[in-house]
Design an enzyme around this catalytic site. Sequence first.
Site, PDB file in Angstrom:
ATOM      1  N   ARG A 114     -13.576  -4.509  -2.234  1.00  0.00           N
ATOM      2  CA  ARG A 114     -13.622  -5.787  -2.944  1.00  0.00           C
ATOM      3  C   ARG A 114     -12.289  -6.507  -2.900  1.00  0.00           C
ATOM      4  O   ARG A 114     -11.238  -5.879  -2.873  1.00  0.00           O
ATOM      5  CB  ARG A 114     -13.995  -5.551  -4.420  1.00  0.00           C
TER       6      ARG A 114
ATOM      7  N   SER B 100      -8.050   4.285  -3.553  1.00  0.00           N
ATOM      8  CA  SER B 100      -8.456   5.488  -4.306  1.00  0.00           C
ATOM      9  C   SER B 100      -8.638   6.711  -3.417  1.00  0.00           C
ATOM     10  O   SER B 100      -9.755   7.230  -3.254  1.00  0.00           O
ATOM     11  CB  SER B 100      -9.711   5.187  -5.111  1.00  0.00           C
TER      12      SER B 100
ATOM     13  N   ASP C  40      -7.640   4.127  -8.607  1.00  0.00           N
ATOM     14  CA  ASP C  40      -8.544   3.519  -9.594  1.00  0.00           C
ATOM     15  C   ASP C  40      -8.271   3.998 -11.031  1.00  0.00           C
ATOM     16  O   ASP C  40      -8.411   3.227 -11.981  1.00  0.00           O
ATOM     17  CB  ASP C  40     -10.018   3.730  -9.212  1.00  0.00           C
TER      18      ASP C  40
HETATM   19 MG    MG Z   1     -14.910   3.103  -8.713  1.00  0.00          MG
END
Ligand code: MG
Length: 499
Positions: free
Chosen positions: A108, A177, A230
């Site tokens: 994203r 992440s 994250d």
């Molecule tokens: Mg996530």
Amino acid sequence: MGGAGLGLAAGCAVLTCAIAAVMVGHRVRSRRRWGRAVALVREFEEACATSVGRLRQVVDAMAVEMHAGLASEGGSKLRMLLTFIDNLPDGSEEGTYYALDLGGTNFRVLQIQFSGKGSMILTHRVQRQPISQELMTGTREELFNFIASTLKQFVQREDDGIDQIPDVRKDLGFTFSFPVRQLSVSSGVLIKWTKGFSIKDAVGKDVAQCLNEAMLKTGLNMRVVALVNDTVGTLALGHYYDVDTVAAVIIGTGTNACYLERTDAIIKYQGLLTNSGDMVVNMEWGNFWSSHLPRTPYDISLDDESPNRNDQGFEKMISGMYLGEIVRRVLHRMAEESDIFPDAVQNLSVPFVLRTPLMAAMHEDDSPDLREVGRILEDHLKISGVSLKARRLLVRVCDIVTRRAARLAAAGIVGILKKIGRDGSAGVASGRTKGKPRRTVVAVEGGLYVGYSMFRDYLNEAVAEILGEEVAPYVCLRVCEDGSGTGAAVLAAAYSSNR
Ligand code: MG
Ligand code: ADP
């Protein structure tokens, strides 16, 4: 009656007896098979037991492993990675910032405008972009060029009107992440890929630098000011809304946690100085292991057949990637050893056919005849004709797996609180002021916690149970959605050179 008639009657009697015997035999066998299925579930339940006593042992083990991981590199299965984040946002951040989120289900790009006071977000724009299989396993250059050009198109589309000085370099928060050895707030080296990514020439490289170079090449005047994962984004966002937030936990496809530690407790980095005297530590807690974890033969076979054997042991008992699969393994054994799931051995033998959201939907079916369970079995697993009592037994298996997962995650959370003296166990020394424990907030994110209410209830309940009624009211678990996106943007704001 003649001899022939007598013979016929006797023959009939023998036949009737034989049929009756077959029927009784069948019923006895079937009862025995049902009994076998029930026994398997009972055995499984016992092996998964998480009494509060056992959970406290897990709490202690977590705190001990945290100490060990902070004392020396490789001192524990917990990596306890430094993040160099020493100041968390407090709601006073101002301006428009961008963020990238790589490593969740979607890639994203985000643009977020912070108001400057009162923890208020003015605008929030997001674009989602799938990452193709080719990109996930291709080269470093292909991946980062793709990310940079997606970001450039997004900036060009969203920028007008908001950015008054278009030539000024924009600051970017980058949530990446995967396990990273951080070099500074804004740089870090990839240790290894997870979650299906495998880009060999990126391992050992500074991923922020890779992105900075790709952005430069596409002519995008932007720079990574915060490279985080994250959990760190979630802690940042939690702290932006509530400054009593001291830790963050993610329970989605995988699971991880981070928390705010005193730098003098990070013994493996002697002389580490920060302005605040604190630093966020990324635990990589999915890899936690302790002999106190209630492990069953199903967990062992899942681990044996996994591509990362002996790794991520805690995660394999807790996170969304695995819960459905543990249930499937139990159901498969039940199908093999009893007849409660007719003709289902084959269908249940396929690894990962039962995904966690489907398992959750069966678990949460509250219709009296478990209609949803029947529908899911038919539509998704092609298993029909499962009796109501067998469906009930299946729901019980889901309950056992979810309850154990949630309670172990709860013990992990209390372990962190214990490590930083917020669990109330050490009296005044544990951060109590005037005899009262301090208010403590833990930010929680992830599809499993947010989307699966029975999991969430079990977890919250277990945290309170372990802490006890005196301390529990001071500890609050707060859902903090989109830490990996919004959290990275607020960190970009906090670490911006334009501040
Ligand atoms: Mg996530
Ligand atoms: P990611 O971990 O990829 O960032 P999420 O935090 O959204 O993404 O978590 C997604 C995972 O959470 C899914 O893989 C699934 O295992 C689990 N999950 C999502 N929704 C539910 C639900 N309603 N019930 C149970 N599990 C869910």
